[in-house]
Motif scaffolding. Sequence first.
Motif, PDB file in Angstrom:
ATOM      1  N   SER A  78       0.824  -1.214   0.000  1.00 21.08           N
ATOM      2  CA  SER A  78       0.000   0.000   0.000  1.00 21.08           C
ATOM      3  C   SER A  78       0.857   1.262   0.000  1.00 21.08           C
ATOM      4  O   SER A  78       0.569   2.220  -0.727  1.00 21.08           O
ATOM      5  N   GLN A  79       1.929   1.280   0.807  1.00 17.87           N
ATOM      6  CA  GLN A  79       2.781   2.463   0.868  1.00 17.87           C
ATOM      7  C   GLN A  79       3.459   2.728  -0.467  1.00 17.87           C
ATOM      8  O   GLN A  79       3.497   3.855  -0.960  1.00 17.87           O
ATOM      9  N   GLN A  80       4.002   1.673  -1.102  1.00 23.87           N
ATOM     10  CA  GLN A  80       4.662   1.841  -2.397  1.00 23.87           C
ATOM     11  C   GLN A  80       3.674   2.300  -3.464  1.00 23.87           C
ATOM     12  O   GLN A  80       4.007   3.109  -4.332  1.00 23.87           O
ATOM     13  N   LEU A  81       2.446   1.800  -3.393  1.00 25.88           N
ATOM     14  CA  LEU A  81       1.429   2.197  -4.364  1.00 25.88           C
ATOM     15  C   LEU A  81       1.062   3.665  -4.213  1.00 25.88           C
ATOM     16  O   LEU A  81       0.929   4.397  -5.197  1.00 25.88           O
ATOM     17  N   VAL A  82       0.921   4.129  -2.974  1.00 25.36           N
ATOM     18  CA  VAL A  82       0.619   5.540  -2.715  1.00 25.36           C
ATOM     19  C   VAL A  82       1.752   6.426  -3.232  1.00 25.36           C
ATOM     20  O   VAL A  82       1.521   7.455  -3.882  1.00 25.36           O
ATOM     21  N   GLU A 342      12.394   9.507   8.581  1.00 25.23           N
ATOM     22  CA  GLU A 342      11.869   8.791   7.423  1.00 25.23           C
ATOM     23  C   GLU A 342      10.709   7.874   7.805  1.00 25.23           C
ATOM     24  O   GLU A 342       9.707   7.780   7.085  1.00 25.23           O
ATOM     25  N   MET A 343      10.833   7.201   8.963  1.00 27.21           N
ATOM     26  CA  MET A 343       9.757   6.313   9.411  1.00 27.21           C
ATOM     27  C   MET A 343       8.489   7.106   9.725  1.00 27.21           C
ATOM     28  O   MET A 343       7.377   6.678   9.384  1.00 27.21           O
ATOM     29  N   ILE A 344       8.647   8.291  10.350  1.00 25.33           N
ATOM     30  CA  ILE A 344       7.480   9.120  10.667  1.00 25.33           C
ATOM     31  C   ILE A 344       6.817   9.623   9.392  1.00 25.33           C
ATOM     32  O   ILE A 344       5.586   9.629   9.270  1.00 25.33           O
ATOM     33  N   LEU A 345       7.632  10.042   8.409  1.00 21.78           N
ATOM     34  CA  LEU A 345       7.081  10.498   7.133  1.00 21.78           C
ATOM     35  C   LEU A 345       6.313   9.379   6.431  1.00 21.78           C
ATOM     36  O   LEU A 345       5.254   9.612   5.829  1.00 21.78           O
ATOM     37  N   ASP A 346       6.837   8.155   6.497  1.00 18.56           N
ATOM     38  CA  ASP A 346       6.125   7.013   5.902  1.00 18.56           C
ATOM     39  C   ASP A 346       4.762   6.826   6.543  1.00 18.56           C
ATOM     40  O   ASP A 346       3.767   6.560   5.865  1.00 18.56           O
ATOM     41  N   ASN A 351      -1.117   7.047   6.464  1.00 21.34           N
ATOM     42  CA  ASN A 351      -2.324   7.119   7.289  1.00 21.34           C
ATOM     43  C   ASN A 351      -3.110   8.424   7.167  1.00 21.34           C
ATOM     44  O   ASN A 351      -4.241   8.496   7.640  1.00 21.34           O
ATOM     45  N   LEU A 352      -2.522   9.460   6.581  1.00 20.17           N
ATOM     46  CA  LEU A 352      -3.207  10.746   6.476  1.00 20.17           C
ATOM     47  C   LEU A 352      -3.585  11.041   5.038  1.00 20.17           C
ATOM     48  O   LEU A 352      -2.810  10.762   4.119  1.00 20.17           O
ATOM     49  N   SER A 353      -4.764  11.613   4.849  1.00 20.32           N
ATOM     50  CA  SER A 353      -5.173  12.037   3.508  1.00 20.32           C
ATOM     51  C   SER A 353      -4.349  13.248   3.086  1.00 20.32           C
ATOM     52  O   SER A 353      -3.644  13.866   3.894  1.00 20.32           O
ATOM     53  N   PHE A 354      -4.465  13.603   1.810  1.00 18.36           N
ATOM     54  CA  PHE A 354      -3.716  14.739   1.282  1.00 18.36           C
ATOM     55  C   PHE A 354      -4.078  16.024   2.036  1.00 18.36           C
ATOM     56  O   PHE A 354      -3.215  16.834   2.378  1.00 18.36           O
ATOM     57  N   GLU A 355      -5.358  16.203   2.325  1.00 12.40           N
ATOM     58  CA  GLU A 355      -5.811  17.405   3.035  1.00 12.40           C
ATOM     59  C   GLU A 355      -5.251  17.440   4.464  1.00 12.40           C
ATOM     60  O   GLU A 355      -4.828  18.482   4.960  1.00 12.40           O
ATOM     61  N   ASP A 356      -5.262  16.267   5.136  1.00 10.82           N
ATOM     62  CA  ASP A 356      -4.727  16.211   6.503  1.00 10.82           C
ATOM     63  C   ASP A 356      -3.222  16.485   6.526  1.00 10.82           C
ATOM     64  O   ASP A 356      -2.705  17.081   7.484  1.00 10.82           O
ATOM     65  N   GLN A 357      -2.532  16.057   5.477  1.00 12.80           N
ATOM     66  CA  GLN A 357      -1.095  16.343   5.394  1.00 12.80           C
ATOM     67  C   GLN A 357      -0.854  17.845   5.266  1.00 12.80           C
ATOM     68  O   GLN A 357       0.102  18.387   5.845  1.00 12.80           O
TER      69      GLN A 357
END
Length: 369
Positions: A78-82, A342-346, A351-357
């Motif tokens: 999922s992370q790589q796909l995002v 890097e782990m926190i950014l991942d 877990n956060l939508s674009f708007e939440d970011q």
Amino acid sequence: MRIRTFSSLWMLGSVILILYLGHLYICAMVVVIQIFMASELFHLLRRAHEDKRLPGFKFINWHFFFTAMLYVYGRILSQQLVNTVTSDKFFYKLVSGLIKYQMVICYFAYIAGMMWFILSLKKKMYKYQFGQYAWTHMILIVVFIQSSFTVANIFEGIFWFLLPASLIAVNDVAAYFCGFFFGKTPLIKLSPKKTREGFIGASVATIVSAFLLANILGRFQWLTCPRKDLSTGWLQCDPGPLFKPEYYTLHAWIPQWFPWKEISVLPVQWHALCLGLFASIIAPFGGFFASGFKRAFKIKDFGDIIPGHGGFTDRMDCQMVMAIFAYIYHQSFIIPQTNTVEMILDQIVRNLSFEDQEVLYLKLGQIFQ
């Protein structure tokens, strides 16, 4: 031996080509092998006369298989796909929605398979059908546990997939030849052809190979860099302290004619010794387990797709044990246990939508001000 050697060279050439193509192609290879393994195991307990009276039962097996595949690989990738679709807002929202509701989709797909199975029950065959149902789930556990850890290792860096797999191959080949030329004392009753001499010789060869292979493979960024998306380009990154050579001066007692006065060792080579030790002592018991399993069902091999070797399950019995250990070892002793930027950014991206970011970005700005 001639047929076995020819098949081994053919498989080796194919694997080298796939390794050159990159992470995504290696994962595709794992999926193909996984499908062949599942096919071999699905057929192991089938009874021909009963299968003819159960039309569609094979489709139920494969329905559960692909449902499990969607769930396992969806969670892992999922992370790589995002990361792959972040540049396109439409695809980002689509993928984020699929990831958010992936568990619901997989759950109802499984429920549909269970209802399909219940509606297919026939009189006088309940015991056989429920046995097949349990057998299907056992296959899914065995196959997907191994493959999920393997795929996770690949995206941490091809090194963490290639080195453990190579050590199993080295151990297998060394045990075969040491046993063939020097073997006299039987090792275990489940595998009469396995000898103590072959086991000891293979252990020494595997541990030495682990130390040397780690030095060779660890010098290529293409193999050591983790992949954060599903692209196929070549990778460049900071190799990190594990893959930066440390130099050791040789002692004065080394003969004068010896050309090297110092040697370079990658820190990862010391970790490779642990992998080699496991591959030589513990992983072979995966093969012994498979041998006992085949003896229980009175079969020589799980399949015959690879001439001289049997089926894919015959080749992957030890790899399954090794892949899980390599992942656990990497997570426990290689990855830093404390949170890094890097782990926190991942976690934020996952877990956060674009708007939440965007909101998080603004709030961080306020905190810094």
